[in-house]
Design an enzyme around this catalytic site. Structure first.
Site, PDB file in Angstrom:
ATOM      1  N   SER A 134     -49.279  15.994  50.422  1.00 20.33           N
ATOM      2  CA  SER A 134     -49.787  17.220  51.026  1.00 20.33           C
ATOM      3  C   SER A 134     -51.091  16.893  51.736  1.00 20.33           C
ATOM      4  CB  SER A 134     -50.006  18.269  49.928  1.00 20.33           C
ATOM      5  OG  SER A 134     -50.614  19.420  50.467  1.00 20.33           O
ATOM      6  N   LYS A 160     -46.296  17.134  54.037  1.00 22.83           N
ATOM      7  CA  LYS A 160     -46.552  18.575  54.186  1.00 22.83           C
ATOM      8  C   LYS A 160     -47.937  18.701  54.777  1.00 22.83           C
ATOM      9  CE  LYS A 160     -48.017  21.769  50.600  1.00 22.83           C
ATOM     10  NZ  LYS A 160     -47.683  22.276  49.250  1.00 22.83           N
ATOM     11  N   LYS A 162     -51.074  21.368  55.883  1.00 21.26           N
ATOM     12  CA  LYS A 162     -51.614  22.712  55.736  1.00 21.26           C
ATOM     13  C   LYS A 162     -51.814  23.304  57.123  1.00 21.26           C
ATOM     14  CE  LYS A 162     -52.151  22.781  51.247  1.00 21.26           C
ATOM     15  NZ  LYS A 162     -51.507  23.815  50.405  1.00 21.26           N
ATOM     16  N   ASP A 188     -47.491  24.377  55.089  1.00 20.89           N
ATOM     17  CA  ASP A 188     -47.894  25.306  54.019  1.00 20.89           C
ATOM     18  C   ASP A 188     -49.059  26.144  54.535  1.00 20.89           C
ATOM     19  OD1 ASP A 188     -48.590  26.640  51.704  1.00 20.89           O
ATOM     20  OD2 ASP A 188     -48.980  24.834  50.514  1.00 20.89           O
ATOM     21  N   GLU A 213     -43.879  26.949  53.820  1.00 14.36           N
ATOM     22  CA  GLU A 213     -44.297  27.384  52.487  1.00 14.36           C
ATOM     23  C   GLU A 213     -45.298  28.523  52.571  1.00 14.36           C
ATOM     24  OE1 GLU A 213     -45.313  24.012  50.059  1.00 14.36           O
ATOM     25  OE2 GLU A 213     -46.645  25.170  48.765  1.00 14.36           O
ATOM     26  N   ASP A 238     -44.518  29.781  47.165  1.00 13.78           N
ATOM     27  CA  ASP A 238     -45.413  29.141  46.194  1.00 13.78           C
ATOM     28  C   ASP A 238     -46.132  30.271  45.443  1.00 13.78           C
ATOM     29  OD1 ASP A 238     -47.614  27.954  44.920  1.00 13.78           O
ATOM     30  OD2 ASP A 238     -48.251  26.734  46.604  1.00 13.78           O
ATOM     31  N   LYS A 262     -44.773  25.280  40.536  1.00 11.07           N
ATOM     32  CA  LYS A 262     -45.935  24.601  39.964  1.00 11.07           C
ATOM     33  C   LYS A 262     -46.018  25.027  38.513  1.00 11.07           C
ATOM     34  CE  LYS A 262     -48.638  24.510  44.201  1.00 11.07           C
ATOM     35  NZ  LYS A 262     -49.803  25.080  44.923  1.00 11.07           N
ATOM     36  N   GLY A 291     -48.067  20.575  43.275  1.00 11.32           N
ATOM     37  CA  GLY A 291     -49.226  20.149  42.510  1.00 11.32           C
ATOM     38  C   GLY A 291     -50.459  20.965  42.838  1.00 11.32           C
TER      39      GLY A 291
HETATM   40  O1  OSB Z   1     -50.589  25.373  48.083  1.00 10.03           O
HETATM   41  O2  OSB Z   1     -49.565  23.663  47.382  1.00 10.03           O
HETATM   42  C1  OSB Z   1     -50.623  24.274  47.540  1.00 10.03           C
HETATM   43  C2  OSB Z   1     -53.541  22.103  46.363  1.00 10.03           C
HETATM   44  C3  OSB Z   1     -54.388  23.056  45.848  1.00 10.03           C
HETATM   45  C4  OSB Z   1     -54.033  24.381  45.938  1.00 10.03           C
HETATM   46  C5  OSB Z   1     -52.815  24.746  46.530  1.00 10.03           C
HETATM   47  C6  OSB Z   1     -51.946  23.792  47.019  1.00 10.03           C
HETATM   48  C7  OSB Z   1     -52.344  22.449  46.968  1.00 10.03           C
HETATM   49  C8  OSB Z   1     -51.555  21.355  47.535  1.00 10.03           C
HETATM   50  C9  OSB Z   1     -51.800  19.988  46.951  1.00 10.03           C
HETATM   51  O3  OSB Z   1     -50.828  21.476  48.490  1.00 10.03           O
HETATM   52  C10 OSB Z   1     -50.629  19.411  46.268  1.00 10.03           C
HETATM   53  C11 OSB Z   1     -51.027  18.170  45.504  1.00 10.03           C
HETATM   54  O4  OSB Z   1     -51.442  18.290  44.328  1.00 10.03           O
HETATM   55  O5  OSB Z   1     -50.933  17.090  46.083  1.00 10.03           O
HETATM   56 MG    MG Z   2     -48.571  25.821  48.526  1.00  6.94          MG
END
Ligand code: OSB
Ligand code: MG
Length: 370
Positions: A134, A160, A162, A188, A213, A238, A262, A291
């Site tokens: 991510s 992925k 953001k 995401d 996402e 999510d 999660k 995660g």
């Molecule tokens: O939305 O998936 C999410 C990290 C912190 C808060 C929200 C998210 C995330 C990630 C990181 O996308 C996923 C990871 O632990 O690598």
């Molecule tokens: Mg997410």
């Protein structure tokens, strides 16, 4: 099992590079480690992933500390185990990350008492899990391409990124131009858009994304169902899925094809299994495991969850080295050359917590004796 003591140890861990999402930027995060010791001396570990501010969810490390100390731990008297844990805390509304941290320590402990790896103990079916990465919002598109390319070179099976309003279609277009159509790519939004942005998602339809996402509100199911009627790219939820009942409603409304489960968000591995049973076993739809920038402790629980049969996409479970200079477990979680992470052979989460290091780094500690 009967517990001798349960300890909370709060450590702060610094990321190798800032992680930016539509809701904020993280450089360092609190991790409340839960150490549960039973009468015979065996120990299990869990991790609370709540951040220092209520941005991803309403929980913070402060609310979690309060809820665990004052409401969850006092319930852990007599014979307790991970399967019975949800009933003990069912009067507490919400606070899933607080519950999950304690629940997962009990799972690790129960698996260790049986001498089995946690992933086998919960019914996992594979000994390696597909690893994705991510990638946070980057200062420039050049930075984004460079960062994504380096992860692809390392072997991560999918990427992925953001997104947020104003940083969405162009980053995706650029990655497709430079890295080609075969890269497994998804986005995401962390709830940063509304239905009035449907045009953005229509444009994203052209790029062959695996999924989008959580585009809309953090508790929404209805508007996601409406959005799904206007775009081709599958929607993955999510934030909006806090338990198996939310998953059922998402199915009935048509809000999503896929769920990023999660364990921390849904209150632990028990609810993860319930969502898996419903969404995959009964409804035939895929999940994957997300995660929250976990340390090696929480990561062990994520790896176990990702061995479940219904996990059909690469997970947001990267190697320890993607997040931290040094992890707090030994061995650290490592990426195989084929972009997988091996499920451990050792019992429980399969990694030793570096307890001296954790204790000397702890910013605060609390001990409960049942
Ligand atoms: O939305 O998936 C999410 C990290 C912190 C808060 C929200 C998210 C995330 C990630 C990181 O996308 C996923 C990871 O632990 O690598
Ligand atoms: Mg997410």
């Amino acid at each position: 099992m009967e517990l001798r003591r349960v300890e909370l140890l709060e450590v702060w861990v610094r990321l190798k590079s800032p992680f930016e999402t539509s809701f904020g930027k993280t450089l360092e995060r609190p991790a409340i480690l839960v150490r549960a010791e039973e009468r015979g001396g065996e120990v299990g570990w869990g991790e609370v992933v709540a951040d220092s501010g209520p941005w991803y969810s309403y929980e913070t490390n402060e609310t979690a500390w309060h809820v665990i100390r004052d409401f969850i731990l006092p319930q852990l008297k007599g014979d307790v185990g991970p399967r019975g844990f949800p009933a003990l805390v069912s009067r507490i509304r919400g606070h899933n990350m607080a519950k999950a941290g304690v629940e997962m320590a009990l799972w690790d402990l129960a698996a260790k008492l049986e001498g089995r790896p946690l992933w086998q103990y919960i019914g996992g079916v594979r000994d390696r899990i597909a690893s994705g990465v991510s990638v946070g919002i980057q200062p420039s598109l050049e930075d984004l391409v460079r960062v994504v390319d380096s992860y692809v070179q390392e072997g991560y099976q999918r990427v992925k990124i953001k997104i947020r309003p104003g940083y969405d279609v162009e980053p995706v277009r650029r990655l497709r131009e430079v890295l080609g159509p075969s890269l497994k790519l998804q986005v995401d939004a962390n709830a940063a858009y509304t239905l009035s942005d449907v045009e953005v998602f229509r444009r994203l339809d052209d790029f062959g994304l695996l999924m989008i996402e959580q585009p809309l509100g953090w508790r929404d199911l209805v508007d996601h169902a409406e959005l799904a009627r206007h775009i081709r790219t599958p929607i993955c939820l999510d934030e909006s899925v806090a338990d198996a009942d939310d998953a059922r409603k998402a199915y009935q409304l048509g809000s999503a094809m896929i769920i990023n489960v999660k364990p921390a968000r849904v209150g632990g591995l028990g609810e993860t299994l319930r969502i898996h049973d419903l969404w995959y076993r009964q409804l035939g739809r895929p999940i994957w495991i997300g995660g929250m920038l976990e340390t090696g402790v929480g990561r062990g629980h994520l790896v176990a969850a990702a061995t479940l049969e219904g996990v059909r996409y690469p997970n947001d479970i990267s190697a320890s080295s993607r997040y931290y200079e040094e992890d707090i477990v030994e061995p650290p979680w490592e990426l195989n050359r084929d972009g997988t992470i091996s499920a451990p052979r050792a019992s429980g989460i399969g990694a030793e917590v570096l307890e001296d290091k954790v204790r000397s780094a702890a910013k605060r500690a609390y001990e409960f004796r049942p």
